[in-house]
Write a protein that holds these residues in place. Structure first.
Motif, PDB file in Angstrom:
ATOM      1  N   TYR A 313      39.546 -20.884  19.671  1.00 47.07           N
ATOM      2  CA  TYR A 313      40.189 -21.778  20.640  1.00 47.07           C
ATOM      3  C   TYR A 313      39.735 -21.106  21.964  1.00 47.07           C
ATOM      4  O   TYR A 313      40.031 -22.202  22.978  1.00 47.07           O
ATOM      5  N   PHE A 314      39.282 -20.004  22.153  1.00 40.42           N
ATOM      6  CA  PHE A 314      38.759 -19.515  23.470  1.00 40.42           C
ATOM      7  C   PHE A 314      37.643 -20.753  23.649  1.00 40.42           C
ATOM      8  O   PHE A 314      37.634 -19.951  25.411  1.00 40.42           O
ATOM      9  N   GLU A 315      37.224 -21.223  23.645  1.00 37.02           N
ATOM     10  CA  GLU A 315      36.022 -22.571  24.046  1.00 37.02           C
ATOM     11  C   GLU A 315      36.481 -22.891  24.538  1.00 37.02           C
ATOM     12  O   GLU A 315      36.273 -23.713  25.233  1.00 37.02           O
ATOM     13  N   SER A 316      37.848 -23.049  24.475  1.00 35.78           N
ATOM     14  CA  SER A 316      38.940 -23.959  25.844  1.00 35.78           C
ATOM     15  C   SER A 316      38.136 -23.623  27.301  1.00 35.78           C
ATOM     16  O   SER A 316      38.007 -22.398  27.947  1.00 35.78           O
ATOM     17  N   GLN A 317      38.217 -24.738  28.274  1.00 36.08           N
ATOM     18  CA  GLN A 317      37.971 -24.835  30.040  1.00 36.08           C
ATOM     19  C   GLN A 317      39.472 -24.835  30.579  1.00 36.08           C
ATOM     20  O   GLN A 317      39.292 -24.005  31.621  1.00 36.08           O
ATOM     21  N   GLU A 318      39.953 -24.382  30.160  1.00 34.42           N
ATOM     22  CA  GLU A 318      41.767 -24.346  30.296  1.00 34.42           C
ATOM     23  C   GLU A 318      42.066 -22.974  30.211  1.00 34.42           C
ATOM     24  O   GLU A 318      42.100 -22.445  29.566  1.00 34.42           O
ATOM     25  N   GLU A 319      41.833 -21.634  31.494  1.00 34.67           N
ATOM     26  CA  GLU A 319      42.654 -20.897  31.986  1.00 34.67           C
ATOM     27  C   GLU A 319      44.421 -20.775  31.067  1.00 34.67           C
ATOM     28  O   GLU A 319      43.782 -19.675  29.968  1.00 34.67           O
ATOM     29  N   ASN A 320      44.968 -20.821  31.216  1.00 30.96           N
ATOM     30  CA  ASN A 320      45.685 -21.252  30.012  1.00 30.96           C
ATOM     31  C   ASN A 320      46.083 -20.744  29.358  1.00 30.96           C
ATOM     32  O   ASN A 320      46.645 -20.518  28.610  1.00 30.96           O
ATOM     33  N   VAL A 321      45.208 -22.058  28.100  1.00 34.19           N
ATOM     34  CA  VAL A 321      44.669 -22.300  26.885  1.00 34.19           C
ATOM     35  C   VAL A 321      44.453 -20.817  26.409  1.00 34.19           C
ATOM     36  O   VAL A 321      44.419 -20.146  25.175  1.00 34.19           O
ATOM     37  N   VAL A 322      43.383 -20.813  26.779  1.00 32.35           N
ATOM     38  CA  VAL A 322      43.087 -19.441  26.882  1.00 32.35           C
ATOM     39  C   VAL A 322      43.947 -17.808  27.155  1.00 32.35           C
ATOM     40  O   VAL A 322      43.800 -17.571  25.542  1.00 32.35           O
ATOM     41  N   HIS A 323      43.782 -18.094  28.006  1.00 32.16           N
ATOM     42  CA  HIS A 323      45.456 -16.965  27.457  1.00 32.16           C
ATOM     43  C   HIS A 323      46.568 -17.100  26.693  1.00 32.16           C
ATOM     44  O   HIS A 323      46.744 -16.147  26.046  1.00 32.16           O
ATOM     45  N   GLY A 324      47.178 -17.829  26.701  1.00 28.90           N
ATOM     46  CA  GLY A 324      48.278 -18.450  25.670  1.00 28.90           C
ATOM     47  C   GLY A 324      47.580 -18.183  24.047  1.00 28.90           C
ATOM     48  O   GLY A 324      48.648 -17.451  23.546  1.00 28.90           O
ATOM     49  N   VAL A 325      46.771 -18.239  23.594  1.00 31.09           N
ATOM     50  CA  VAL A 325      46.389 -18.183  22.576  1.00 31.09           C
ATOM     51  C   VAL A 325      46.111 -17.251  22.158  1.00 31.09           C
ATOM     52  O   VAL A 325      46.023 -16.178  21.118  1.00 31.09           O
ATOM     53  N   LEU A 326      45.580 -16.583  23.129  1.00 27.86           N
ATOM     54  CA  LEU A 326      45.388 -14.064  23.184  1.00 27.86           C
ATOM     55  C   LEU A 326      47.059 -13.355  22.795  1.00 27.86           C
ATOM     56  O   LEU A 326      46.973 -13.308  22.121  1.00 27.86           O
ATOM     57  N   TRP A 327      47.886 -14.190  23.335  1.00 20.89           N
ATOM     58  CA  TRP A 327      49.033 -13.795  23.069  1.00 20.89           C
ATOM     59  C   TRP A 327      49.554 -14.932  22.271  1.00 20.89           C
ATOM     60  O   TRP A 327      50.460 -13.497  21.490  1.00 20.89           O
ATOM     61  N   SER A 328      49.586 -15.255  21.900  1.00 17.93           N
ATOM     62  CA  SER A 328      49.742 -16.222  20.271  1.00 17.93           C
ATOM     63  C   SER A 328      49.432 -14.914  19.369  1.00 17.93           C
ATOM     64  O   SER A 328      50.168 -14.499  18.279  1.00 17.93           O
ATOM     65  N   SER A 329      48.171 -14.524  19.454  1.00 19.62           N
ATOM     66  CA  SER A 329      47.568 -13.756  18.111  1.00 19.62           C
ATOM     67  C   SER A 329      48.435 -12.493  18.034  1.00 19.62           C
ATOM     68  O   SER A 329      48.156 -11.521  17.151  1.00 19.62           O
ATOM     69  N   THR A 330      48.446 -12.045  19.043  1.00 18.74           N
ATOM     70  CA  THR A 330      49.538 -10.771  19.434  1.00 18.74           C
ATOM     71  C   THR A 330      50.446 -10.231  18.178  1.00 18.74           C
ATOM     72  O   THR A 330      50.900  -9.433  17.853  1.00 18.74           O
ATOM     73  N   TYR A 331      51.120 -11.454  17.764  1.00 17.30           N
ATOM     74  CA  TYR A 331      52.400 -11.409  16.500  1.00 17.30           C
ATOM     75  C   TYR A 331      51.651 -11.608  15.738  1.00 17.30           C
ATOM     76  O   TYR A 331      52.039 -11.380  14.541  1.00 17.30           O
ATOM     77  N   ILE A 332      50.283 -11.375  15.204  1.00 18.33           N
ATOM     78  CA  ILE A 332      49.806 -10.971  13.768  1.00 18.33           C
ATOM     79  C   ILE A 332      49.741  -9.665  13.063  1.00 18.33           C
ATOM     80  O   ILE A 332      49.794  -9.055  14.547  1.00 18.33           O
ATOM     81  N   LYS A 333      50.217  -9.286  12.053  1.00 17.03           N
ATOM     82  CA  LYS A 333      50.697  -7.762  11.888  1.00 17.03           C
ATOM     83  C   LYS A 333      49.745  -7.319  11.472  1.00 17.03           C
ATOM     84  O   LYS A 333      48.454  -7.748  10.322  1.00 17.03           O
ATOM     85  N   ILE A 342      38.805 -10.904  17.737  1.00 17.10           N
ATOM     86  CA  ILE A 342      39.680 -11.328  19.125  1.00 17.10           C
ATOM     87  C   ILE A 342      39.871 -11.737  20.050  1.00 17.10           C
ATOM     88  O   ILE A 342      39.509 -12.119  21.075  1.00 17.10           O
ATOM     89  N   LEU A 343      40.269 -10.246  20.058  1.00 15.57           N
ATOM     90  CA  LEU A 343      39.928  -9.516  21.949  1.00 15.57           C
ATOM     91  C   LEU A 343      39.025  -9.781  22.286  1.00 15.57           C
ATOM     92  O   LEU A 343      38.959  -9.833  23.534  1.00 15.57           O
ATOM     93  N   MET A 344      37.408  -9.099  21.855  1.00 16.71           N
ATOM     94  CA  MET A 344      37.018  -9.154  21.903  1.00 16.71           C
ATOM     95  C   MET A 344      35.818 -10.132  22.108  1.00 16.71           C
ATOM     96  O   MET A 344      35.225 -11.039  23.655  1.00 16.71           O
ATOM     97  N   ALA A 345      36.412 -11.590  21.820  1.00 15.97           N
ATOM     98  CA  ALA A 345      35.848 -12.729  22.098  1.00 15.97           C
ATOM     99  C   ALA A 345      36.808 -13.146  23.356  1.00 15.97           C
ATOM    100  O   ALA A 345      35.990 -14.227  23.572  1.00 15.97           O
TER     101      ALA A 345
END
Length: 628
Positions: A313-333, A342-345
């Motif tokens: 999903y980081f291949e998106s050209q929308e900056e808000n989408v890329v940031h939102g995907v990373l933020w959502s992934s922080t809820y993984i336990k 994921i962070l490195m990508a």
């Protein structure tokens, strides 16, 4: 367990006694021997099987009824109007606090349980002829100042609503009114839990609301559907699958929140997410994938596919989408290695290191953060680069101190060539440096390098001194000699009496410490002799050989300011024209009008030491730091 102890009345009495004494809404099995009986009565529920942790059901009818009986016993009959009744409930809490020896200024001691009681009180008032629904409508339509006791009335109202007896159309109208007034939180919680309390009513509301635009936008319909699905209406799964194209936000929210009881359901949801290529819903799809990853029944293969999808999903050209995907992934336990990838990508895509501030807040192992920190140092490091990592460093120090200390100490390995980076990490503490124990450094070379780095650090050596001074007791003679050499040099060249006094305060009265202090005293004497020699040579004294220039400068400056002040003074409305009519009083104490006590003013100051070479020869000092 005796029959008497099993009686509901006795159990409820014991539960109330536990609540009043502990003020706890959660309890462990060992704290209450009849906890299983409480679960059977619906008064408590299991929330963590491993910890044997239970939580009181604050809306449980038996518990709220018992609390209401205690209220009547202590406060008398309930007033037949809502504001006075809620005022009486607030007074009831103060009575309970007083009986249990809780200070009046302690807020919220029993608020968790009183919220459930307030919902029950509204039910009692409705039974006695008070139209609670109309009162709520009045509050919503008049959003002005409300009485203190009616603060968060919405919470009490939506606890009351499932048992209100109101028909579905009126309940839906009340929910719409709340959503129109931005009180959606309580409405959604009500919708999600309603099917467990009144499935028939929930079904009616679902049919009434599913075509209503506001109810769909606010999530009311979806939350009802989630509750209905979880309580047995499984056909909603296929219905929401068909809504993906038309209303993707609602559909993905449904698949994220519903209970997933078996592996087949997990795989079906993963298939739904993977087959949807819409870019605009990538953040919502990430939420669904994170829930799948966290699910205890997820297979290794399913988790790998989910992680791969998130990274894609980081291949998106929308900056808000890329940031939102990373933020959502922080809820993984757990799964910290995969989350780090994921962070490195993300960083490879954006180079946005500001994201590091909050990314590691759910990590427990500091290895990944410190590996990234070292890599960033080797690639590109500036004076303020450490700011991106400070929150993470402090988080790991609090979460896993032993592992964090080990990582920091390893940074003093000379072969790593990390310069002052380990000291920058130490200085990331909120008020003081992180108190690592340098005596745990395993080799002579590491201890010597630690002394070299700390003594060269450009500021705050006063706070670092207690950390480095412990190496005076090192088992390596070379380390002890090097520490004395560096501290002596700093006394002579940089910090002078300040450093000597600080060392003296930190040392004890042992013979070894006295000998150490004597060597520091020798360094101080050497500094004083150099100072006396310099002061004896007038060629080096600017007060002597530059006095004429200084006097000329100050006279010209005084003349310039006089002209400026005269010019300002002649302007109408200037500050000085107002100052002519003002009286400025100076004093050394202050006093409040309502008190006779006079309080002297006190001096407050804060500061830290700066390395003198950073001022005397900044270019050379900067070069030395870079070459460390």
């Amino acid at each position: 367990m005796t029959k008497k102890e099993n009686e509901p009345e006795k159990l409820i009495e014991q539960a109330l006694e536990f609540i009043l004494k502990t003020k706890k809404s959660q309890l462990q099995r060992k704290e209450f021997k009849n906890v299983d009986a409480l679960v059977e009565l619906g008064i408590a529920k299991l929330i963590n099987k491993e910890l044997e942790l239970y939580e009181f059901e604050t809306n449980a009818p038996l518990l709220t009824k018992a609390l209401y009986g205690l209220f009547v016993q202590k406060m008398g009959q309930l007033p037949i109007d809502i504001p006075n009744a809620f005022q009486k409930l607030d007074e009831f809490e103060e009575v309970l606090k007083k009986e249990q020896g809780i200070a009046p200024n302690v807020i919220g001691s029993y608020s968790t349980f009183l919220r459930g009681l307030k919902g029950y009180v509204l039910f009692q008032l409705e039974q006695k002829g008070v139209d609670v629904g109309s009162f709520f409508e009045g509050l919503m339509k008049n959003k002005g100042q409300r009485e203190n006791q009616l603060f968060l009335f919405e919470d009490s109202f939506f606890r009351f609503l499932p048992n209100s007896g109101y028909p579905a159309p009126r309940i839906f109208a009340l929910c719409k009114l709340a959503m129109e007034n931005d009180e959606a939180y309580y409405v959604l919680d009500f919708a999600r839990s309603l099917p467990y309390k009144n499935k028939e009513l929930a079904q009616e509301l679902y049919e009434l609301s599913k075509g209503h635009k506001l109810a769909k936008v606010k999530g009311f319909v979806t939350n009802l559907a989630v509750g209905l699905y979880n309580s047995g209406k499984v056909e909603l799964f296929e219905h929401y699958r068909t809504l993906i194209a038309e209303r993707p936000n609602e559909a993905f929210r449904f698949f994220q929140v519903i209970q997933k009881k078996n592996q087949k359901t997990l795989e079906a949801i993963l298939g739904i997410v993977a087959s949807n290529e819409s870019e605009e819903n990538r953040v919502r799809k990430t939420d669904v994938l994170c829930d799948l990853i966290n699910h205890p029944k997820a297979t290794k293969k399913l988790r790998k596919q989910s992680f791969d999808l998130i990274k894609s999903y980081f291949e998106s050209q929308e900056e808000n989408v890329v940031h939102g995907v990373l933020w959502s992934s922080t809820y993984i336990k757990d799964f910290e290695e995969e989350r780090f990838r994921i962070l490195m990508a993300y960083l490879q895509k954006t180079s946005n290191f500001k994201a590091l501030t909050n990314f590691f807040r759910r990590f427990k192992d500091p290895r990944y953060m410190f590996a990234l920190l070292r890599e960033c140092y080797y690639l590109a490091w500036g004076r303020t680069s450490i700011e991106f990592f400070k929150e993470a460093i402090v988080h790991f120090w609090q979460e896993n101190k032993e592992a964090s200390e080990k990582q920091i100490l390893e940074m003093f390995e000379p072969e790593r060539q990390l310069g002052l980076l380990p000291v920058e990490v130490l200085m990331s503490g909120y008020m003081n440096p992180l108190p690592v124990d340098l005596m745990k450094l395993e080799s002579e070379a590491k201890q010597v390098n630690a002394i070299r780095c700390i003594c060269a650090f450009p500021h705050s050596f006063d706070s670092l001194l207690p950390i480095v001074l412990k190496l005076k007791d090192s088992k390596y003679p070379k380390v002890k000699a090097y520490l004395k050499e560096r501290l002596s040099l700093l006394i002579v060249e940089v910090y002078h009496e300040l450093l000597y006094k600080s060392i003296k305060e930190l040392l004890g009265a042992s013979a070894k410490d006295k000998k150490f202090l004597k060597e520091m005293s020798t360094a101080l004497d050497r500094y004083k002799k150099i100072k006396e020699l310099k002061e004896s040579v007038n060629d080096l004294n600017p007060r002597q050989n530059e006095r004429n220039f200084m006097e000329l400068f100050y006279s010209l400056e005084h003349e310039r300011r006089s002209k400026l002040m005269e010019d300002i003074n002649q302007r109408e409305g200037s500050f000085l024209s107002h100052a002519k009519r003002s009286v400025i009083v100076r004093g050394n104490a202050w006093k409040l009008p309502e008190k006779e006590e006079i309080t002297p003013l006190r001096r407050f100051a804060a500061g830290h030491w700066m390395h003198g070479n950073a001022v005397l020869n900044p270019d050379l000092f900067e070069l030395e730091l870079r070459n460390m």
